[in-house]
Design an enzyme around this catalytic site. Structure first.
Site, mmCIF file in Angstrom:
data_model
loop_
_atom_site.group_PDB
_atom_site.id
_atom_site.type_symbol
_atom_site.label_atom_id
_atom_site.label_comp_id
_atom_site.label_asym_id
_atom_site.label_seq_id
_atom_site.Cartn_x
_atom_site.Cartn_y
_atom_site.Cartn_z
ATOM 1 N N SER A 37 60.248 3.104 11.895
ATOM 2 C CA SER A 37 59.012 3.343 12.623
ATOM 3 C C SER A 37 58.235 2.045 12.775
ATOM 4 O O SER A 37 58.427 1.102 12.013
ATOM 5 C CB SER A 37 58.155 4.364 11.870
ATOM 6 O OG SER A 37 56.845 4.373 12.401
ATOM 7 N N HIS A 38 57.354 2.010 13.759
ATOM 8 C CA HIS A 38 56.480 0.858 13.941
ATOM 9 C C HIS A 38 55.428 0.769 12.840
ATOM 10 O O HIS A 38 54.796 -0.273 12.672
ATOM 11 C CB HIS A 38 55.778 0.938 15.302
ATOM 12 C CG HIS A 38 56.670 0.530 16.433
ATOM 13 N ND1 HIS A 38 57.773 1.259 16.811
ATOM 14 C CD2 HIS A 38 56.631 -0.549 17.263
ATOM 15 C CE1 HIS A 38 58.372 0.638 17.820
ATOM 16 N NE2 HIS A 38 57.707 -0.449 18.105
ATOM 17 N N SER A 39 55.242 1.879 12.118
ATOM 18 C CA SER A 39 54.210 1.922 11.093
ATOM 19 C C SER A 39 54.819 2.305 9.751
ATOM 20 O O SER A 39 55.553 3.295 9.656
ATOM 21 C CB SER A 39 53.140 2.948 11.498
ATOM 22 O OG SER A 39 52.521 3.515 10.352
ATOM 23 N N SER A 75 61.133 0.388 21.520
ATOM 24 C CA SER A 75 61.377 -0.986 21.070
ATOM 25 C C SER A 75 61.961 -0.987 19.657
ATOM 26 O O SER A 75 62.608 -1.947 19.245
ATOM 27 C CB SER A 75 60.114 -1.838 21.154
ATOM 28 O OG SER A 75 59.077 -1.272 20.392
#
Lengths: 141, 213
Positions: A9-11, A72
């Site tokens: 995940s991006h976070s 992304s």
């Protein structure tokens, strides 16, 4: 042993949260969160993903199923998998499916001792809404 | 003017300086139609590249590009890390162990870089991505090499075409990447990735024209 699961995940918090939800359904499965950048910022990290895949692989050939949150993340993930030792890389499958539902489905299926193909299949089927829910098409409004 | 490993190092250092210099502009463009981190990400990646170059002396142009690739992939984050990393890596592989680059080898490297970005990101010309800068760059590079241009001349032609290509992304609607979430609202903004590709090429071309370090 079972198929391992990696959640990209991006976070870091998002990955950790989804891991928490998925792990509750599948206590014995190796689920590894790979969220955020090394400095804690938002993004996906090649090194974090690489380490997570190595950690999720139980070494006895079951392999790893990897889910990601946004497009992304796939680019970083695909690059990381390409750089793995080929012997490990070929045991990793990246799945494009809703992140939370896919993670829960994949983890649950892995906990039954299913093989990688069955875990991937379960993650993909999570696309299909089931059970009670809100609007699933604007026609219902 | 030769284009050996030293020249390529100088070109990469110039690219790093450009990434730092244009950090705010790239971030502004990315705030308009993306997640607002492109300038920061690229500057961070190239800062790491410079630190690696300070600590090592790659012996061939390909070795320099490979160092850039692995560093960017590990440090940039966002979509641009794997995309630029793949671009530099494919270029390194394509030019092999040549000790000097002529115009034709620069075309070979640029073509492989563009193909790598396309393979990684699945974007086509017109999708409003860095491919819209790299594709005209490759075409202009090939034309310059065909008319006898050396490495610096070929890079310069590529940089000019990339700048035009980046400018031409403004009226496009994004069909790939984070900007595609905006649909029609992405129209009227220059693409940050195409812009950074053009800036990096310009910096590398100017450094190559100035000779080795």
């Amino acid at each position: 042993m079972s198929v391992g699961i990696v959640l990209v995940s991006h976070s870091a918090q998002l990955a950790a949260g989804v891991l928490e939800v998925a792990q509750q359904m599948a206590p014995g499965v190796r689920i590894v969160a790979a969220g955020g950048m090394e400095d804690g910022g938002i993004g996906t990290s090649f090194d974090t993903i690489t380490a997570a895949v190595q950690q999720a692989d139980d070494g006895d050939g079951d392999g790893v199923v990897l889910l990601y949150d946004l497009g992304s993340g796939y680019l970083t993930t695909e690059t990381a998998v390409e750089f793995l030792e080929p012997e490990l890389g070929e045991r990793v499958t990246i799945v494009d499916t809703p992140f939370v539902e896919g993670a829960v489905s994949a983890a649950l299926t892995a906990s039954f001792g299913a093989d990688r193909k069955a875990v991937v299949s379960a993650a993909l089927e999570a696309r299909t809404a089931n059970g009670p829910g809100g609007v699933r098409s604007v026609d219902e409004m | 003017m030769t284009c050996d490993a030293g020249t390529v190092v100088a070109a990469v250092r110039a690219a790093a300086a450009a990434a730092a210099e244009h950090k705010t502009e790239l971030t502004r463009l990315d705030r308009e139609i993306g997640d607002g981190d492109h300038g920061e990400n690229l500057a961070r990646g190239f800062t790491a590249v410079v630190a690696k170059l300070d600590a090592s002396a790659p012996e061939t142009p390909a070795a320099v590009l490979k160092l850039v690739a692995t560093t960017l992939i590990s440090t940039v984050g966002g979509a641009s890390g794997p995309l630029y990393g793949t671009a530099f890596l494919r270029a390194a592989t394509a030019i092999g162990d040549a000790s000097e680059l002529d115009g034709a080898l620069v075309v070979t490297g640029l073509t492989a870089a563009r193909d790598g970005v396309v393979a990684r990101g699945k974007a086509e010309p017109g999708d409003k991505t860095m491919v819209d800068a790299l594709t005209p760059a490759v075409q202009a590079a090939a034309a310059a090499a065909d008319s006898g241009g050396d490495a610096a001349a070929v890079l310069s032609a590529a940089a000019d075409a990339a700048a035009e290509g980046a400018e031409a992304t403004t009226p496009l609607q994004a069909r790939k990447g984070r900007a595609s979430y905006l649909g029609e609202r992405s129209i009227g903004h220059r693409d940050p990735g195409a812009t950074s590709a053009s800036l990096l090429l310009r910096a590398m071309a100017d450094a190559a024209a100035g000779g080795g370090a």
